[in-house]
Design an enzyme around this catalytic site. Structure first.
Site, PDB file in Angstrom:
ATOM      1  N   TYR A 185      -5.219  -1.559   9.879  1.00  0.00           N
ATOM      2  CA  TYR A 185      -5.157  -2.540  10.997  1.00  0.00           C
ATOM      3  C   TYR A 185      -3.594  -2.892  11.572  1.00  0.00           C
ATOM      4  O   TYR A 185      -2.879  -2.047  11.050  1.00  0.00           O
ATOM      5  CB  TYR A 185      -5.695  -3.624  10.566  1.00  0.00           C
ATOM      6  CG  TYR A 185      -7.289  -3.483  10.138  1.00  0.00           C
ATOM      7  CD1 TYR A 185      -8.222  -3.261  11.072  1.00  0.00           C
ATOM      8  CD2 TYR A 185      -7.752  -3.797   9.004  1.00  0.00           C
ATOM      9  CE1 TYR A 185      -9.572  -2.973  10.674  1.00  0.00           C
ATOM     10  CE2 TYR A 185      -9.074  -3.330   8.583  1.00  0.00           C
ATOM     11  CZ  TYR A 185      -9.880  -2.992   9.599  1.00  0.00           C
ATOM     12  OH  TYR A 185     -11.251  -2.750   8.900  1.00  0.00           O
ATOM     13  N   ARG A 232      -1.692  -9.138   2.384  1.00  0.00           N
ATOM     14  CA  ARG A 232      -2.379  -8.198   1.523  1.00  0.00           C
ATOM     15  C   ARG A 232      -1.821  -6.859   2.083  1.00  0.00           C
ATOM     16  O   ARG A 232      -1.770  -6.474   3.235  1.00  0.00           O
ATOM     17  CB  ARG A 232      -3.862  -8.163   2.021  1.00  0.00           C
ATOM     18  CG  ARG A 232      -4.987  -7.196   1.148  1.00  0.00           C
ATOM     19  CD  ARG A 232      -6.175  -7.099   1.546  1.00  0.00           C
ATOM     20  NE  ARG A 232      -7.241  -7.030   0.450  1.00  0.00           N
ATOM     21  CZ  ARG A 232      -8.288  -6.505   0.798  1.00  0.00           C
ATOM     22  NH1 ARG A 232      -8.807  -6.067   1.716  1.00  0.00           N
ATOM     23  NH2 ARG A 232      -9.200  -6.119  -0.360  1.00  0.00           N
TER      24      ARG A 232
END
Length: 377
Positions: A185, A232
């Site tokens: 992403y 993350r």
């Protein structure tokens, strides 16, 4: 035979601390996209049922939620940039808290993994490098669109959107937020030289490519407090057509820049206790480390749901262990693993979108404890 005699002794079931939070165990429900929100990103009531069923996890990290409209990846994923999103998520956090659970919300901007057919907008990314595979849209699979290269002004406004989304998440009742920097992403796209071909201060060297990630995390920490923020990362993970050739320099640089920021945790995806990079990250990171085991994918889960690999990661220095598919199919996963009880199989056909089928209808344990046969590992 008593429940105690059938139960496993493991550090996974020991209590732990995460900032000010007291966790009853070290098992974390990893964020899992399930596409059960409305078309405009409002969590549906059934999502409150789903998460409350899994409240026995030490921590739940709720699924990826977009901080702005152009960051949406797929249809029916949740968002957190409007009042209606806050109200929808508040129903979820209220239900989980009533069931004794604790939740963070993952913030995810899709970058090039978006499509005009889904958002009505041209996706944005560090560079105009199209996603090479088909993308699911409301009208079916479509070729990836060439994203527009973000201007510096757009980068700054996106950083501000992450911070605003974090404030809304706290308003919605979450204990904190996780910034998604992996799995292909937007933040991951900035980290990789394959998708980030910029020649300004946000590209080029490792120091340039980590800049966007650092600015997002710092802005979010300023907005809600560093102790409420996790990051993350997915070093070398090839999800969503990602390619990285210098993980040994990029990720130590990123971890080093954020090591003294006072964050709640660092969450490492597909962590491997045999890899030197994992040990380097552990050595450089002073706070809580959540490790997500490198389980076979898309192969079926191991019979123990990842318990053995989780224990190996704890022995290698991780503090908490995140599991995804095992929690998806087993609302009472903690108790099943503690007893060594069989796990429900994952029904892949109901993973994305749909109704309660394969979502809230997975059964909890009903068999008496003395009838369980511990799962071998």
């Amino acid at each position: 035979m008593t429940m105690e005699s059938t139960a496993f002794t493991s550090r996974l079931f020991e209590p732990a601390r995460l900032g000010a939070l007291h966790l009853p165990n070290r098992l974390v429900m990893a964020p899992l996209t399930r596409n059960r929100a409305t078309a405009d990103g409002v969590p549906e009531p059934i999502m409150a049922t789903y998460y409350a069923q899994r409240a026995s996890a030490g921590l739940i990290i709720a699924e990826a939620s977009t901080p702005n409209a152009v960051g949406q990846t797929y249809p029916n994923i949740p968002a957190i940039y409007r009042d209606a999103h806050v109200a929808g998520w508040r129903r979820v956090t209220d239900a989980v808290r009533a069931a004794g659970g604790r939740m963070f919300l993952q913030l995810q901007h899709g970058g090039r993994i978006g499509h005009p057919d889904t958002t009505g907008l041209t996706p944005v990314a560090p560079s105009p490098v199209a996603f090479p595979d088909p993308i699911h849209t409301p009208g079916g699979s479509r070729p990836g669109a060439v994203p527009r290269e973000m201007t510096v002004a757009e980068i700054r406004s996106t950083v501000a959107d992450f911070a605003a989304a974090a404030r809304r998440a706290i308003d919605a009742g979450f204990e904190g937020v996780e910034v998604h920097g992996g799995n292909g992403y937007l933040i991951h796209q900035f980290l990789s030289g394959e998708t980030n071909r910029r020649t300004d201060g946000y590209g080029g060297s490792a120091a340039g490519r980590i800049r966007f990630a650092v600015e997002v995390v710092e802005a979010v920490a300023d907005a809600v407090g560093a102790a409420r923020v996790g990051l993350r990362i997915a070093p070398g993970v090839t999800a969503n057509a990602m390619r990285e050739h210098d993980v040994e320099s990029v990720y130590p640089a990123l971890v080093g820049r954020l090591a003294d920021a006072g964050l709640a945790y660092l969450h490492v995806v597909f962590a491997d206790p045999e890899q030197a990079l994992f040990h380097r990250i552990r050595g450089d990171w002073p706070a809580t480390l959540i490790a997500n085991p490198a389980l076979p994918w898309p192969s079926p889960l191991p019979a123990d749901g990842g318990r053995h690999e989780g224990e190996r990661l704890l022995a290698a220095g991780a503090d908490l262990i995140s599991l995804g598919r095992a929690f998806l199919a087993n609302p009472d996963l903690v108790e099943r693993l503690r007893r060594g009880a069989p796990l429900n199989p994952v029904r892949d056909e109901y993973w994305y979108g749909g109704t309660e089928l394969g979502y809230t209808d997975y059964p909890a344990l009903t068999t008496a404890p003395d009838r369980f046969h511990p799962v071998p590992v």
